[in-house]
Design a protein around this motif. Structure first.
Motif, mmCIF file in Angstrom:
data_model
loop_
_atom_site.group_PDB
_atom_site.id
_atom_site.type_symbol
_atom_site.label_atom_id
_atom_site.label_comp_id
_atom_site.label_asym_id
_atom_site.label_seq_id
_atom_site.Cartn_x
_atom_site.Cartn_y
_atom_site.Cartn_z
ATOM 1 N N MET A 158 0.814 -1.202 0.000
ATOM 2 C CA MET A 158 0.000 0.000 0.000
ATOM 3 C C MET A 158 0.853 1.260 0.000
ATOM 4 N N SER A 159 2.000 1.208 0.735
ATOM 5 C CA SER A 159 2.822 2.406 0.842
ATOM 6 C C SER A 159 3.453 2.775 -0.489
ATOM 7 N N GLY A 160 3.692 1.770 -1.367
ATOM 8 C CA GLY A 160 4.323 2.061 -2.641
ATOM 9 C C GLY A 160 3.339 2.387 -3.734
ATOM 10 N N ALA A 161 2.043 2.291 -3.464
ATOM 11 C CA ALA A 161 1.042 2.554 -4.480
ATOM 12 C C ALA A 161 0.952 4.042 -4.747
ATOM 13 N N PRO A 162 0.740 4.450 -6.007
ATOM 14 C CA PRO A 162 0.622 5.871 -6.319
ATOM 15 C C PRO A 162 -0.650 6.460 -5.721
ATOM 16 N N SER A 163 -0.566 7.718 -5.277
ATOM 17 C CA SER A 163 -1.719 8.374 -4.686
ATOM 18 C C SER A 163 -2.642 8.877 -5.786
ATOM 19 N N VAL A 164 -3.941 8.714 -5.550
ATOM 20 C CA VAL A 164 -4.922 9.220 -6.516
ATOM 21 C C VAL A 164 -5.569 10.498 -6.015
ATOM 22 N N LEU A 165 -5.173 10.966 -4.806
ATOM 23 C CA LEU A 165 -5.787 12.154 -4.238
ATOM 24 C C LEU A 165 -5.010 13.424 -4.564
ATOM 25 N N PHE A 166 -3.700 13.325 -4.700
ATOM 26 C CA PHE A 166 -2.894 14.510 -4.991
ATOM 27 C C PHE A 166 -1.574 14.063 -5.597
ATOM 28 N N ASP A 167 -0.921 15.001 -6.296
ATOM 29 C CA ASP A 167 0.389 14.727 -6.877
ATOM 30 C C ASP A 167 1.459 14.885 -5.812
ATOM 31 N N ALA A 168 2.457 14.041 -5.870
ATOM 32 C CA ALA A 168 3.574 14.142 -4.935
ATOM 33 C C ALA A 168 4.309 15.469 -5.154
ATOM 34 N N PRO A 169 4.627 16.198 -4.066
ATOM 35 C CA PRO A 169 5.303 17.494 -4.228
ATOM 36 C C PRO A 169 6.720 17.320 -4.766
ATOM 37 N N GLY A 170 7.149 18.292 -5.576
ATOM 38 C CA GLY A 170 8.499 18.278 -6.114
ATOM 39 C C GLY A 170 9.505 18.824 -5.123
ATOM 40 N N PRO A 171 10.785 18.839 -5.483
ATOM 41 C CA PRO A 171 11.831 19.320 -4.561
ATOM 42 C C PRO A 171 11.613 20.753 -4.108
ATOM 43 N N ALA A 172 11.205 21.628 -5.025
ATOM 44 C CA ALA A 172 10.991 23.033 -4.653
ATOM 45 C C ALA A 172 9.847 23.166 -3.655
ATOM 46 N N THR A 173 8.784 22.419 -3.869
ATOM 47 C CA THR A 173 7.640 22.472 -2.953
ATOM 48 C C THR A 173 8.015 21.918 -1.585
ATOM 49 N N VAL A 174 8.802 20.846 -1.565
ATOM 50 C CA VAL A 174 9.240 20.271 -0.298
ATOM 51 C C VAL A 174 10.059 21.283 0.488
ATOM 52 N N ARG A 175 10.985 21.982 -0.202
ATOM 53 C CA ARG A 175 11.799 23.005 0.477
ATOM 54 C C ARG A 175 10.919 24.130 1.010
ATOM 55 N N ARG A 176 9.929 24.529 0.205
ATOM 56 C CA ARG A 176 9.036 25.607 0.638
ATOM 57 C C ARG A 176 8.220 25.185 1.852
ATOM 58 N N HIS A 177 7.736 23.956 1.869
ATOM 59 C CA HIS A 177 6.978 23.473 3.016
ATOM 60 C C HIS A 177 7.850 23.417 4.270
ATOM 61 N N ARG A 178 9.098 22.996 4.115
ATOM 62 C CA ARG A 178 10.008 22.972 5.265
ATOM 63 C C ARG A 178 10.256 24.375 5.796
ATOM 64 N N LEU A 179 10.404 25.334 4.882
ATOM 65 C CA LEU A 179 10.601 26.715 5.303
ATOM 66 C C LEU A 179 9.390 27.225 6.066
ATOM 67 N N TYR A 180 8.177 26.932 5.550
ATOM 68 C CA TYR A 180 6.962 27.340 6.247
ATOM 69 C C TYR A 180 6.891 26.709 7.642
ATOM 70 N N THR A 181 7.281 25.460 7.745
ATOM 71 C CA THR A 181 7.253 24.770 9.038
ATOM 72 C C THR A 181 8.195 25.428 10.029
ATOM 73 N N VAL A 182 9.413 25.733 9.574
ATOM 74 C CA VAL A 182 10.392 26.383 10.449
ATOM 75 C C VAL A 182 9.890 27.749 10.896
ATOM 76 N N LEU A 183 9.343 28.531 9.960
ATOM 77 C CA LEU A 183 8.833 29.859 10.306
ATOM 78 C C LEU A 183 7.677 29.765 11.306
ATOM 79 N N ALA A 184 6.797 28.789 11.093
ATOM 80 C CA ALA A 184 5.671 28.628 12.013
ATOM 81 C C ALA A 184 6.158 28.249 13.407
ATOM 82 N N LEU A 185 7.163 27.361 13.477
ATOM 83 C CA LEU A 185 7.706 26.972 14.780
ATOM 84 C C LEU A 185 8.382 28.147 15.475
#
Length: 288
Positions: free
Chosen positions: A1-28
């Protein structure tokens, strides 16, 4: 199940992952700054001073909190839970009755008490029953209000749990000549309990927390006792923290106990699967 592709949303790319990490750090950082500011203001106003907390390590006050506060709350919650389970079982089964003379009144009762806020129920029962009976009247006003509200919620849980049992189970019972009532009692309810346990556990915790609303009708218990302490010593913040911590401990202990009972009853793997299914159904809004 963990390796199955998601049908609910597209996996975030590297830029999106970095942006989400930045948002997390700023929120903390913002959250830590806000907590530090609140802590500093409390320190400046003397809320962490020893005299604000001394009462909660004084033996006679500790004994009063545990006996006249925590113990009374646990008794109140236990009575409310037992009565709620009985109420929910009776009205949940009644809502599934074939006769409209049974089904419709049960439906109206359940829907009415689910819709009325539990605090309003406490006040209504108190002024119609408990106002002339002192602490006993206030105590039972809280218990009866919690029974009516939580019992109505549990009635829906019972109804949904019975309906979640495969239809073939009831058909098999009827085919061998069992009456419908015996089919429900002997075949459907024992299987439905496994499905209902996560919701029953959650409702027990809700009943325990809602005992704090008894303060509105001067019911005995932890909140009324704590209010008298801060009125005497003027330590509102310390009293609030200790009261919240005691309720968190009681609710956590009840959750652990109920989870142990659940795993003991249905087995650890099946209990985990049932809990995950219940969480999914709650998230999607489906009634099972």
């Amino acid at each position: 199940m963990s390796g199955a592709p998601s049908v609910l949303f597209d996996a975030p790319g590297p830029a999106t992952v970095r942006r989400h990490r930045l948002y997390t750090v700023l929120a903390l950082v913002v959250l830590a700054g806000a907590l530090a500011l609140v802590g500093w203001r409390l320190y400046v106003e003397g809320q962490f001073a020893y005299d604000q907390w001394e009462v909660f390590i004084t033996p006679r006050f500790v004994e009063a909190i545990l006996v006249d506060g925590v113990w009374v709350v646990l008794q109140m919650a236990a009575a409310a839970v037992v009565l709620s389970l009985a109420f929910g079982l009776v009205f949940g089964v009644a809502k599934l009755a074939e006769s409209p003379l049974v089904r419709l009144p049960a439906t109206y009762v359940v829907e009415f008490f689910r819709a009325v806020p539990v605090l309003l129920l406490m006040i209504l029962i108190f002024f119609s029953y408990g106002v002339t009976r002192g602490d006993s009247g206030a105590y039972w006003s809280v218990v009866l209000a919690l029974m009516l509200y939580n019992g109505s919620v549990l009635a829906e849980v019972v109804r949904a749990g019975i309906l979640a049992v495969p239809k073939g189970q009831s058909e098999a019972g009827l085919a061998i000549g069992l009456a419908r009532g015996r089919v429900t009692r002997l075949i459907l309810l024992p299987q439905a309990v496994k499905i209902m346990l996560p919701s029953i556990i959650s409702q027990c915790v809700v009943a325990l927390k809602d005992t704090s609303l008894g303060y509105a009708v001067a019911a005995p218990g932890l909140v009324r006792l704590m209010s008298s302490i801060y009125q005497q010593f003027g330590n509102q913040f310390a009293t609030l923290v200790v009261t919240a911590a005691l309720y968190v401990l009681m609710c956590s202990a009840l959750t652990l106990l109920a989870t142990w009972v659940q795993r003991r009853y249905v087995g650890e793997k099946q209990a985990l699967a049932i809990s995950e299914t219940a969480g999914t159904d709650a998230a999607t809004g489906k009634v099972v």
